[in-house]
Scaffold this motif. Structure first.
Motif, PDB file in Angstrom:
ATOM      1  N   THR A  44       0.811  -1.216   0.000  1.00 45.98           N
ATOM      2  CA  THR A  44       0.000   0.000   0.000  1.00 45.98           C
ATOM      3  C   THR A  44       0.846   1.268   0.000  1.00 45.98           C
ATOM      4  N   LYS A  45       2.074   1.160   0.519  1.00 45.71           N
ATOM      5  CA  LYS A  45       2.893   2.364   0.644  1.00 45.71           C
ATOM      6  C   LYS A  45       4.358   1.976   0.749  1.00 45.71           C
ATOM      7  N   ILE A  46       5.207   2.777   0.129  1.00 48.03           N
ATOM      8  CA  ILE A  46       6.651   2.654   0.299  1.00 48.03           C
ATOM      9  C   ILE A  46       7.143   4.007   0.773  1.00 48.03           C
ATOM     10  N   GLU A  47       7.723   4.019   1.960  1.00 49.57           N
ATOM     11  CA  GLU A  47       8.185   5.262   2.573  1.00 49.57           C
ATOM     12  C   GLU A  47       9.708   5.220   2.675  1.00 49.57           C
ATOM     13  N   PHE A  48      10.365   6.082   1.936  1.00 52.86           N
ATOM     14  CA  PHE A  48      11.817   6.128   1.973  1.00 52.86           C
ATOM     15  C   PHE A  48      12.275   6.844   3.235  1.00 52.86           C
ATOM     16  N   ALA A  49      13.401   6.400   3.765  1.00 56.07           N
ATOM     17  CA  ALA A  49      13.960   6.996   4.979  1.00 56.07           C
ATOM     18  C   ALA A  49      14.234   8.478   4.738  1.00 56.07           C
ATOM     19  N   PRO A  50      14.044   9.317   5.768  1.00 55.09           N
ATOM     20  CA  PRO A  50      14.250  10.763   5.597  1.00 55.09           C
ATOM     21  C   PRO A  50      15.635  11.123   5.051  1.00 55.09           C
ATOM     22  N   ASN A  51      16.688  10.425   5.513  1.00 52.81           N
ATOM     23  CA  ASN A  51      18.030  10.745   5.016  1.00 52.81           C
ATOM     24  C   ASN A  51      18.198  10.362   3.551  1.00 52.81           C
ATOM     25  N   VAL A  52      17.453   9.355   3.083  1.00 49.28           N
ATOM     26  CA  VAL A  52      17.489   8.977   1.664  1.00 49.28           C
ATOM     27  C   VAL A  52      16.743  10.026   0.849  1.00 49.28           C
TER      28      VAL A  52
END
Length: 140
Positions: A44-52
């Motif tokens: 449903t969702k792919i959330e990339f890390a903030p530093n990425v």
């Protein structure tokens, strides 16, 4: 089972082109197993890390790219059943690209192996042969 796999990727067709590792989901992972779809659910969702997400990836040599270690978190994949899978870089090197298309269309990860990559990492040149020997062949 590991979620991250490395796939050998050539930057260009030149013989001496630098080798890159493409980070994606292993074919054996439950996310890609149709028999486990009911248990795992759909992505449903792919959330990339903030530093990425905030990394600077610019210039021809991309010298200011984010340095990653094997355990650096690249993203978290969420499913319709509430399961979460954390994807790590799996190799050390420079983050050359992350796939922002997956934020808008997370189903690309399962539908199109060429567009469904998560990140591309350039290993240090002194480790190329050692790191890339661990990579699995490209999916054709």
């Amino acid at each position: 089972k590991p979620i991250a796999c490395k796939r050998k990727h050539e930057e260009s067709e030149e013989v001496d082109a630098p080798s890159l590792c493409t980070v994606g989901v292993a074919r054996e992972h439950p996310l890609l197993d149709l028999d486990k779809r009911e248990e795992i659910g759909s992505i449903t969702k792919i959330e990339f890390a903030p530093n990425v997400r905030s990394s600077v990836i610019a210039g021809k040599a991309k010298k200011q790219s984010m340095k990653v270690m094997a355990d650096t978190k690249i993203c978290t994949i969420y499913t319709s059943t509430g399961k979460e899978f954390v994807v790590r870089a799996a190799v050390r090197g420079l983050l050359m690209e992350w796939n922002s298309q997956l934020e808008e269309n997370p189903q690309l990860l399962t539908r199109n192996p060429h567009l469904g990559f998560l990140a591309i990492i350039k290993p240090p040149t002194d480790d190329d042969s050692k790191i890339l020997s661990d990579c699995v062949p490209a999916i054709n």
